[in-house]
Design a protein around this motif. Sequence first.
Motif, PDB file in Angstrom:
ATOM      1  N   THR A 285      -8.777   2.862  -3.658  1.00 50.31           N
ATOM      2  CA  THR A 285      -8.418   1.465  -3.406  1.00 50.31           C
ATOM      3  C   THR A 285      -7.372   1.364  -2.309  1.00 50.31           C
ATOM      4  OG1 THR A 285      -8.881   0.888  -5.717  1.00 50.31           O
ATOM      5  CG2 THR A 285      -7.518  -0.650  -4.445  1.00 50.31           C
ATOM      6  N   ILE A 286      -6.385   2.253  -2.367  1.00 46.51           N
ATOM      7  CA  ILE A 286      -5.319   2.257  -1.356  1.00 46.51           C
ATOM      8  C   ILE A 286      -5.894   2.568   0.021  1.00 46.51           C
ATOM      9  CG2 ILE A 286      -3.235   3.450  -0.567  1.00 46.51           C
ATOM     10  CD1 ILE A 286      -2.563   3.883  -3.563  1.00 46.51           C
ATOM     11  N   SER A 287      -6.758   3.578   0.112  1.00 42.69           N
ATOM     12  CA  SER A 287      -7.347   3.942   1.399  1.00 42.69           C
ATOM     13  C   SER A 287      -8.210   2.814   1.954  1.00 42.69           C
ATOM     14  CB  SER A 287      -8.177   5.218   1.259  1.00 42.69           C
ATOM     15  OG  SER A 287      -7.341   6.338   1.076  1.00 42.69           O
ATOM     16  N   ALA A 288      -8.976   2.174   1.076  1.00 44.43           N
ATOM     17  CA  ALA A 288      -9.801   1.047   1.513  1.00 44.43           C
ATOM     18  C   ALA A 288      -8.924  -0.088   2.046  1.00 44.43           C
ATOM     19  CB  ALA A 288     -10.663   0.545   0.357  1.00 44.43           C
ATOM     20  N   ALA A 289      -7.819  -0.337   1.344  1.00 44.98           N
ATOM     21  CA  ALA A 289      -6.895  -1.380   1.789  1.00 44.98           C
ATOM     22  C   ALA A 289      -6.266  -1.012   3.132  1.00 44.98           C
ATOM     23  CB  ALA A 289      -5.804  -1.594   0.738  1.00 44.98           C
ATOM     24  N   MET A 290      -5.932   0.269   3.302  1.00 41.73           N
ATOM     25  CA  MET A 290      -5.337   0.737   4.558  1.00 41.73           C
ATOM     26  C   MET A 290      -6.326   0.597   5.721  1.00 41.73           C
ATOM     27  SD  MET A 290      -2.175   1.831   4.352  1.00 41.73           S
ATOM     28  CE  MET A 290      -0.943   2.795   3.471  1.00 41.73           C
ATOM     29  N   VAL A 291      -7.596   0.851   5.453  1.00 38.00           N
ATOM     30  CA  VAL A 291      -8.614   0.693   6.497  1.00 38.00           C
ATOM     31  C   VAL A 291      -8.638  -0.755   6.979  1.00 38.00           C
ATOM     32  CG1 VAL A 291     -11.108   0.644   6.918  1.00 38.00           C
ATOM     33  CG2 VAL A 291     -10.069   2.627   5.818  1.00 38.00           C
TER      34      VAL A 291
ATOM     35  N   ALA B  77       0.823  -1.209   0.000  1.00 42.36           N
ATOM     36  CA  ALA B  77       0.000   0.000   0.000  1.00 42.36           C
ATOM     37  C   ALA B  77       0.859   1.262   0.000  1.00 42.36           C
ATOM     38  CB  ALA B  77      -0.930  -0.007   1.211  1.00 42.36           C
ATOM     39  N   ILE B  78       1.967   1.248   0.749  1.00 45.37           N
ATOM     40  CA  ILE B  78       2.855   2.409   0.792  1.00 45.37           C
ATOM     41  C   ILE B  78       3.496   2.641  -0.570  1.00 45.37           C
ATOM     42  CG2 ILE B  78       5.033   3.281   1.731  1.00 45.37           C
ATOM     43  CD1 ILE B  78       4.259   1.987   4.394  1.00 45.37           C
ATOM     44  N   VAL B  79       3.967   1.570  -1.197  1.00 48.18           N
ATOM     45  CA  VAL B  79       4.578   1.682  -2.530  1.00 48.18           C
ATOM     46  C   VAL B  79       3.562   2.207  -3.535  1.00 48.18           C
ATOM     47  CG1 VAL B  79       5.574   0.382  -4.451  1.00 48.18           C
ATOM     48  CG2 VAL B  79       6.321  -0.099  -2.115  1.00 48.18           C
ATOM     49  N   ALA B  80       2.338   1.694  -3.460  1.00 51.87           N
ATOM     50  CA  ALA B  80       1.289   2.150  -4.366  1.00 51.87           C
ATOM     51  C   ALA B  80       0.959   3.622  -4.125  1.00 51.87           C
ATOM     52  CB  ALA B  80       0.036   1.298  -4.181  1.00 51.87           C
ATOM     53  N   SER B  81       0.981   4.040  -2.857  1.00 55.57           N
ATOM     54  CA  SER B  81       0.715   5.451  -2.526  1.00 55.57           C
ATOM     55  C   SER B  81       1.779   6.360  -3.114  1.00 55.57           C
ATOM     56  CB  SER B  81       0.660   5.627  -1.009  1.00 55.57           C
ATOM     57  OG  SER B  81      -0.398   4.904  -0.445  1.00 55.57           O
ATOM     58  N   LEU B  82       3.043   5.950  -2.984  1.00 55.23           N
ATOM     59  CA  LEU B  82       4.137   6.744  -3.539  1.00 55.23           C
ATOM     60  C   LEU B  82       4.031   6.821  -5.063  1.00 55.23           C
ATOM     61  CD1 LEU B  82       7.101   5.472  -1.327  1.00 55.23           C
ATOM     62  CD2 LEU B  82       5.928   7.672  -1.179  1.00 55.23           C
ATOM     63  N   ALA B  83       3.677   5.709  -5.692  1.00 58.67           N
ATOM     64  CA  ALA B  83       3.537   5.692  -7.149  1.00 58.67           C
ATOM     65  C   ALA B  83       2.400   6.598  -7.597  1.00 58.67           C
ATOM     66  CB  ALA B  83       3.309   4.264  -7.633  1.00 58.67           C
ATOM     67  N   ASN B  84       1.340   6.652  -6.793  1.00 58.55           N
ATOM     68  CA  ASN B  84       0.168   7.432  -7.183  1.00 58.55           C
ATOM     69  C   ASN B  84       0.384   8.935  -7.022  1.00 58.55           C
ATOM     70  OD1 ASN B  84      -2.446   7.134  -8.296  1.00 58.55           O
ATOM     71  ND2 ASN B  84      -3.358   7.732  -6.344  1.00 58.55           N
ATOM     72  N   ILE B  85       1.482   9.320  -6.355  1.00 60.19           N
ATOM     73  CA  ILE B  85       1.816  10.750  -6.302  1.00 60.19           C
ATOM     74  C   ILE B  85       2.021  11.281  -7.713  1.00 60.19           C
ATOM     75  CG2 ILE B  85       3.566  12.417  -5.567  1.00 60.19           C
ATOM     76  CD1 ILE B  85       4.004  10.732  -3.080  1.00 60.19           C
ATOM     77  N   TRP B  86       2.618  10.444  -8.558  1.00 61.38           N
ATOM     78  CA  TRP B  86       2.856  10.835  -9.954  1.00 61.38           C
ATOM     79  C   TRP B  86       1.723  10.386 -10.869  1.00 61.38           C
ATOM     80  CZ3 TRP B  86       6.770   9.258  -6.680  1.00 61.38           C
ATOM     81  CH2 TRP B  86       7.780  10.199  -6.463  1.00 61.38           C
ATOM     82  N   LEU B  87       1.131   9.231 -10.597  1.00 60.87           N
ATOM     83  CA  LEU B  87       0.062   8.719 -11.456  1.00 60.87           C
ATOM     84  C   LEU B  87      -1.225   9.513 -11.304  1.00 60.87           C
ATOM     85  CD1 LEU B  87       0.608   4.882 -10.930  1.00 60.87           C
ATOM     86  CD2 LEU B  87       1.317   6.278 -12.892  1.00 60.87           C
ATOM     87  N   LYS B  88      -1.525   9.923 -10.062  1.00 65.20           N
ATOM     88  CA  LYS B  88      -2.719  10.717  -9.766  1.00 65.20           C
ATOM     89  C   LYS B  88      -4.002  10.054 -10.296  1.00 65.20           C
ATOM     90  CE  LYS B  88      -0.132  15.069  -9.838  1.00 65.20           C
ATOM     91  NZ  LYS B  88      -0.020  15.140  -8.385  1.00 65.20           N
ATOM     92  N   ILE B  89      -4.196   8.803  -9.939  1.00 67.57           N
ATOM     93  CA  ILE B  89      -5.386   8.056 -10.356  1.00 67.57           C
ATOM     94  C   ILE B  89      -6.371   8.018  -9.183  1.00 67.57           C
ATOM     95  CG2 ILE B  89      -6.266   5.862 -11.202  1.00 67.57           C
ATOM     96  CD1 ILE B  89      -3.494   5.280 -12.314  1.00 67.57           C
ATOM     97  N   PRO B  90      -7.504   8.707  -9.274  1.00 62.86           N
ATOM     98  CA  PRO B  90      -8.462   8.753  -8.160  1.00 62.86           C
ATOM     99  C   PRO B  90      -8.906   7.366  -7.695  1.00 62.86           C
ATOM    100  CG  PRO B  90      -9.015  10.408  -9.793  1.00 62.86           C
ATOM    101  CD  PRO B  90      -7.945   9.549 -10.399  1.00 62.86           C
ATOM    102  N   ALA B  91      -9.189   6.484  -8.631  1.00 64.85           N
ATOM    103  CA  ALA B  91      -9.653   5.143  -8.256  1.00 64.85           C
ATOM    104  C   ALA B  91      -8.583   4.399  -7.466  1.00 64.85           C
ATOM    105  CB  ALA B  91     -10.017   4.345  -9.511  1.00 64.85           C
TER     106      ALA B  91
END
Length: 228
Positions: A169-175, A151-165
Amino acid sequence: MQTYDIPASRVGSLDVASRNKVLRNTYWLLGLSMLPTVAGALLGIQMHFGLSPMAGLLVFMGVAFGSMFLIERTKHTAMGVVVLLGFTFFMGLWLSQLLQFALRFPNGAQSIALAAGGTGVTFLALSTLATVTKKDFSFLGKFLFIGLIVAIVASLANIWLKIPALSLTISAAMVVVFSLYILFDVSRVVNGGETNYISAALAIYLDIYNLFQNLLFLILSLTGNSRD
């Protein structure tokens, strides 16, 4: 509050009274830690606290890892409690940035209350499950660690990808991950795997903190799509 942990030689054979004492002290300190968190959050909102992404990352990493290092070094003394409470004040100040964002929405205050209520109910349910059943949930450790890293790696990647979905998904997984971490960390105390209540309180505090953050983000994303 004079005994901060149980001698290592007794970890494998703690009696019920000793484990319950560690659990009580853990909950006591956990509840106390919420006071500086709330104070820090309110102060941050009043100050309009905020940092740029890069500066914020550096400050957070420095303070967070520095504080956790000091807590580990002082966890056998009263100073460990002081350092922990100072750390939770900083975490409240840091949280104020997300709260300020939430309050920009028409339903921001309700979203914060809903996230706080959901976090409280989740903690109460899972901590009760771990305490009443006394089941050993240590088997979750490896799974949760891997899930957290992904989840952390995906979060860092999404800083550049900026994909709302992907953010949702990451937040749901973190919950899910931090909810299970509550079960895991409380279980460790109940079953004698963690005998220092300062360390135990820190672990559970971080579970609750991260659960609240991600739950609030999910609620805002699903219900707070417009602003006044």
